[in-house]
Write a protein that holds these residues in place. Structure first.
Motif, PDB file in Angstrom:
ATOM      1  N   TYR A 142       0.819  -1.206   0.000  1.00  0.00           N
ATOM      2  CA  TYR A 142       0.000   0.000   0.000  1.00  0.00           C
ATOM      3  C   TYR A 142       0.861   1.268   0.000  1.00  0.00           C
ATOM      4  O   TYR A 142       0.543   2.254  -0.670  1.00  0.00           O
ATOM      5  CB  TYR A 142      -0.938  -0.003   1.207  1.00  0.00           C
ATOM      6  CG  TYR A 142      -1.985  -1.086   1.149  1.00  0.00           C
ATOM      7  CD1 TYR A 142      -2.669  -1.357  -0.034  1.00  0.00           C
ATOM      8  CD2 TYR A 142      -2.290  -1.865   2.267  1.00  0.00           C
ATOM      9  CE1 TYR A 142      -3.626  -2.354  -0.093  1.00  0.00           C
ATOM     10  CE2 TYR A 142      -3.234  -2.865   2.211  1.00  0.00           C
ATOM     11  CZ  TYR A 142      -3.911  -3.104   1.024  1.00  0.00           C
ATOM     12  OH  TYR A 142      -4.850  -4.098   0.969  1.00  0.00           O
ATOM     13  N   LEU A 143       1.964   1.224   0.757  1.00  0.00           N
ATOM     14  CA  LEU A 143       2.838   2.401   0.803  1.00  0.00           C
ATOM     15  C   LEU A 143       3.486   2.676  -0.547  1.00  0.00           C
ATOM     16  O   LEU A 143       3.862   3.814  -0.835  1.00  0.00           O
ATOM     17  CB  LEU A 143       3.922   2.209   1.864  1.00  0.00           C
ATOM     18  CG  LEU A 143       3.476   2.280   3.321  1.00  0.00           C
ATOM     19  CD1 LEU A 143       4.653   2.008   4.246  1.00  0.00           C
ATOM     20  CD2 LEU A 143       2.867   3.638   3.641  1.00  0.00           C
ATOM     21  N   LEU A 144       3.606   1.653  -1.364  1.00  0.00           N
ATOM     22  CA  LEU A 144       4.240   1.816  -2.675  1.00  0.00           C
ATOM     23  C   LEU A 144       3.523   2.857  -3.517  1.00  0.00           C
ATOM     24  O   LEU A 144       4.158   3.634  -4.240  1.00  0.00           O
ATOM     25  CB  LEU A 144       4.267   0.463  -3.401  1.00  0.00           C
ATOM     26  CG  LEU A 144       5.114   0.364  -4.674  1.00  0.00           C
ATOM     27  CD1 LEU A 144       6.580   0.615  -4.363  1.00  0.00           C
ATOM     28  CD2 LEU A 144       4.943  -1.009  -5.307  1.00  0.00           C
ATOM     29  N   THR A 145       2.208   2.890  -3.439  1.00  0.00           N
ATOM     30  CA  THR A 145       1.431   3.876  -4.205  1.00  0.00           C
ATOM     31  C   THR A 145       1.085   5.107  -3.368  1.00  0.00           C
ATOM     32  O   THR A 145       1.013   6.213  -3.901  1.00  0.00           O
ATOM     33  CB  THR A 145       0.128   3.235  -4.716  1.00  0.00           C
ATOM     34  OG1 THR A 145      -0.603   2.683  -3.610  1.00  0.00           O
ATOM     35  CG2 THR A 145       0.433   2.125  -5.705  1.00  0.00           C
ATOM     36  N   ILE A 146       0.896   4.921  -2.064  1.00  0.00           N
ATOM     37  CA  ILE A 146       0.472   6.050  -1.229  1.00  0.00           C
ATOM     38  C   ILE A 146       1.585   7.073  -1.072  1.00  0.00           C
ATOM     39  O   ILE A 146       1.345   8.289  -1.148  1.00  0.00           O
ATOM     40  CB  ILE A 146       0.006   5.538   0.150  1.00  0.00           C
ATOM     41  CG1 ILE A 146      -1.282   4.732  -0.006  1.00  0.00           C
ATOM     42  CG2 ILE A 146      -0.217   6.706   1.107  1.00  0.00           C
ATOM     43  CD1 ILE A 146      -1.742   4.076   1.280  1.00  0.00           C
ATOM     44  N   THR A 147       2.826   6.612  -0.843  1.00  0.00           N
ATOM     45  CA  THR A 147       3.918   7.570  -0.630  1.00  0.00           C
ATOM     46  C   THR A 147       4.193   8.413  -1.872  1.00  0.00           C
ATOM     47  O   THR A 147       4.418   9.621  -1.770  1.00  0.00           O
ATOM     48  CB  THR A 147       5.200   6.822  -0.230  1.00  0.00           C
ATOM     49  OG1 THR A 147       5.486   5.799  -1.200  1.00  0.00           O
ATOM     50  CG2 THR A 147       5.059   6.197   1.138  1.00  0.00           C
ATOM     51  N   GLY A 148       4.168   7.787  -3.050  1.00  0.00           N
ATOM     52  CA  GLY A 148       4.373   8.555  -4.278  1.00  0.00           C
ATOM     53  C   GLY A 148       3.306   9.601  -4.476  1.00  0.00           C
ATOM     54  O   GLY A 148       3.593  10.744  -4.861  1.00  0.00           O
ATOM     55  N   TYR A 149       2.062   9.222  -4.199  1.00  0.00           N
ATOM     56  CA  TYR A 149       0.966  10.185  -4.331  1.00  0.00           C
ATOM     57  C   TYR A 149       1.123  11.340  -3.340  1.00  0.00           C
ATOM     58  O   TYR A 149       0.974  12.511  -3.707  1.00  0.00           O
ATOM     59  CB  TYR A 149      -0.360   9.473  -4.101  1.00  0.00           C
ATOM     60  CG  TYR A 149      -1.556  10.389  -4.143  1.00  0.00           C
ATOM     61  CD1 TYR A 149      -2.126  10.774  -5.344  1.00  0.00           C
ATOM     62  CD2 TYR A 149      -2.123  10.879  -2.962  1.00  0.00           C
ATOM     63  CE1 TYR A 149      -3.221  11.612  -5.390  1.00  0.00           C
ATOM     64  CE2 TYR A 149      -3.213  11.713  -2.985  1.00  0.00           C
ATOM     65  CZ  TYR A 149      -3.768  12.082  -4.202  1.00  0.00           C
ATOM     66  OH  TYR A 149      -4.848  12.928  -4.221  1.00  0.00           O
ATOM     67  N   ALA A 150       1.420  11.016  -2.083  1.00  0.00           N
ATOM     68  CA  ALA A 150       1.536  12.064  -1.060  1.00  0.00           C
ATOM     69  C   ALA A 150       2.692  13.011  -1.352  1.00  0.00           C
ATOM     70  O   ALA A 150       2.564  14.232  -1.194  1.00  0.00           O
ATOM     71  CB  ALA A 150       1.706  11.417   0.314  1.00  0.00           C
ATOM     72  N   VAL A 151       3.816  12.453  -1.792  1.00  0.00           N
ATOM     73  CA  VAL A 151       4.995  13.292  -2.056  1.00  0.00           C
ATOM     74  C   VAL A 151       4.743  14.265  -3.195  1.00  0.00           C
ATOM     75  O   VAL A 151       4.999  15.468  -3.077  1.00  0.00           O
ATOM     76  CB  VAL A 151       6.222  12.397  -2.343  1.00  0.00           C
ATOM     77  CG1 VAL A 151       7.367  13.235  -2.913  1.00  0.00           C
ATOM     78  CG2 VAL A 151       6.678  11.692  -1.077  1.00  0.00           C
ATOM     79  N   PHE A 152       4.236  13.763  -4.319  1.00  0.00           N
ATOM     80  CA  PHE A 152       4.068  14.622  -5.492  1.00  0.00           C
ATOM     81  C   PHE A 152       2.779  15.432  -5.463  1.00  0.00           C
ATOM     82  O   PHE A 152       2.653  16.403  -6.211  1.00  0.00           O
ATOM     83  CB  PHE A 152       4.122  13.773  -6.767  1.00  0.00           C
ATOM     84  CG  PHE A 152       5.490  13.238  -7.061  1.00  0.00           C
ATOM     85  CD1 PHE A 152       6.451  14.041  -7.651  1.00  0.00           C
ATOM     86  CD2 PHE A 152       5.829  11.933  -6.722  1.00  0.00           C
ATOM     87  CE1 PHE A 152       7.721  13.557  -7.908  1.00  0.00           C
ATOM     88  CE2 PHE A 152       7.092  11.441  -6.980  1.00  0.00           C
ATOM     89  CZ  PHE A 152       8.039  12.251  -7.576  1.00  0.00           C
ATOM     90  N   ARG A 153       1.857  15.055  -4.612  1.00  0.00           N
ATOM     91  CA  ARG A 153       0.616  15.831  -4.501  1.00  0.00           C
ATOM     92  C   ARG A 153       0.747  16.974  -3.522  1.00  0.00           C
ATOM     93  O   ARG A 153       0.169  18.046  -3.723  1.00  0.00           O
ATOM     94  CB  ARG A 153      -0.516  14.899  -4.058  1.00  0.00           C
ATOM     95  CG  ARG A 153      -1.871  15.584  -3.912  1.00  0.00           C
ATOM     96  CD  ARG A 153      -2.536  15.783  -5.237  1.00  0.00           C
ATOM     97  NE  ARG A 153      -3.817  16.458  -5.119  1.00  0.00           N
ATOM     98  CZ  ARG A 153      -4.757  16.422  -6.044  1.00  0.00           C
ATOM     99  NH1 ARG A 153      -4.549  15.727  -7.158  1.00  0.00           N
ATOM    100  NH2 ARG A 153      -5.885  17.067  -5.873  1.00  0.00           N
ATOM    101  N   PHE A 154       1.510  16.778  -2.451  1.00  0.00           N
ATOM    102  CA  PHE A 154       1.556  17.781  -1.389  1.00  0.00           C
ATOM    103  C   PHE A 154       2.970  18.322  -1.131  1.00  0.00           C
ATOM    104  O   PHE A 154       3.165  19.541  -1.080  1.00  0.00           O
ATOM    105  CB  PHE A 154       0.981  17.184  -0.085  1.00  0.00           C
ATOM    106  CG  PHE A 154      -0.422  16.689  -0.217  1.00  0.00           C
ATOM    107  CD1 PHE A 154      -1.478  17.577  -0.330  1.00  0.00           C
ATOM    108  CD2 PHE A 154      -0.684  15.331  -0.240  1.00  0.00           C
ATOM    109  CE1 PHE A 154      -2.782  17.120  -0.459  1.00  0.00           C
ATOM    110  CE2 PHE A 154      -1.983  14.861  -0.363  1.00  0.00           C
ATOM    111  CZ  PHE A 154      -3.034  15.763  -0.483  1.00  0.00           C
TER     112      PHE A 154
END
Length: 271
Positions: free
Chosen positions: A98-110
């Motif tokens: 789950y972190l594989l997709t969540i961390t990328g989203y959080a980093v580049f989104r916020f």
């Protein structure tokens, strides 16, 4: 002066576009499972292996407890203890997926857009604090983003060495579980006959089963050790290593360069 303002405006516009692209384009790309298809497939295979080992270990534990007397009680208890540890590994694998997709989203989104915003503010205000915050945010985001994929890469390299061993372990554990069930069923059938018919056959069955149980425990412990290293220890170590690199790059609490200067100055004064 006008040229200076124009340059600032161009830099701010470029940073604004970069932040928007990061928030609305790259973040969606990073949150897509297709982007991490190879890593997700690897984690799914590891999850399936853990579940197979857990199921086989549970079946073997139940079968062993059905043997006559208390022959397999100790082994059965150890197998149940291993199941709780396999559950921890299973949770770690699922969290990593789950972190594989969540961390990328959080980093580049916020995080990356926030860093761009601080740089824009620095361009117009020229406050060093804004630049430092932007640099820390960006490097921290990159460390978080790279930690999970890099950890998965290291795990795959390590498990590549034990790939055949893990596959063989699954087969051995399942075979031992089946043998334990057959042994327990055979023992039950023999117990239903006359006591005089229970001879060396029962002893041989129990002895062979005990030997297989010891091998199965050894295989399970080896497989569990590999999975704990690759699923629990390596991801944490990789994250700590990434954060340490960020700390070094930002020169946080590092005063080593100034100490030799003061020391050499003191030596010159004494001469």
């Amino acid at each position: 002066m006008m040229m200076n303002v124009k340059t600032k405006s161009i830099i701010a516009a470029v940073l604004l576009v970069a932040g928007l692209v990061s928030a609305f384009v790259i973040s969606r790309w990073q949150s897509s499972p297709d982007t991490h298809a190879a890593s997700i497939q690897y984690l799914d295979e590891k999850q399936e292996t853990v579940m197979k080992l857990t199921a086989a270990s549970t079946a073997a534990s139940v079968a062993i407890s059905a043997l006559p007397g208390d022959t397999g009680d100790a082994v059965s208890q150890k197998l149940m203890d291993l199941n709780s540890k396999f559950l921890i590994v299973l949770c770690a694998v699922m969290l990593e997926k789950y972190l594989l997709t969540i961390t990328g989203y959080a980093v580049f989104r916020f995080i990356v857009p926030a860093a761009c915003a601080f740089v824009i503010a620095y361009v117009f205000c020229h406050k060093e604090l804004l630049k430092k915050i932007a640099g820390k945010l960006f490097l921290f985001g990159m460390a978080i983003w790279l930690a999970v994929p890099f950890g998965i890469t290291l795990s795959r390299m390590i498990e590549g060495t034990y790939d055949t061993s893990l596959t063989q372990t699954v087969e051995n554990v399942q075979s031992a579980a089946d043998s334990a069930e057959e042994s327990s069923e055979g023992s039950d059938a023999q117990n239903k006959s006359l006591w005089s018919s229970i001879t060396s056959a029962v002893k041989d069955t129990v002895s062979n089963a005990a030997e297989k149980f010891e091998t199965m425990l050894s295989d399970l412990m080896e497989a569990l050790a590999v999975m704990i290293v690759t699923s629990c220890i390596i991801p944490v170590l990789v994250l700590m290593f990434m954060l340490w690199i960020v700390k070094v790059l930002l020169a946080i609490d590092i005063n080593l360069p100034s100490w030799p200067l003061r020391h050499s100055t003191g030596t010159d004064d004494t001469n």
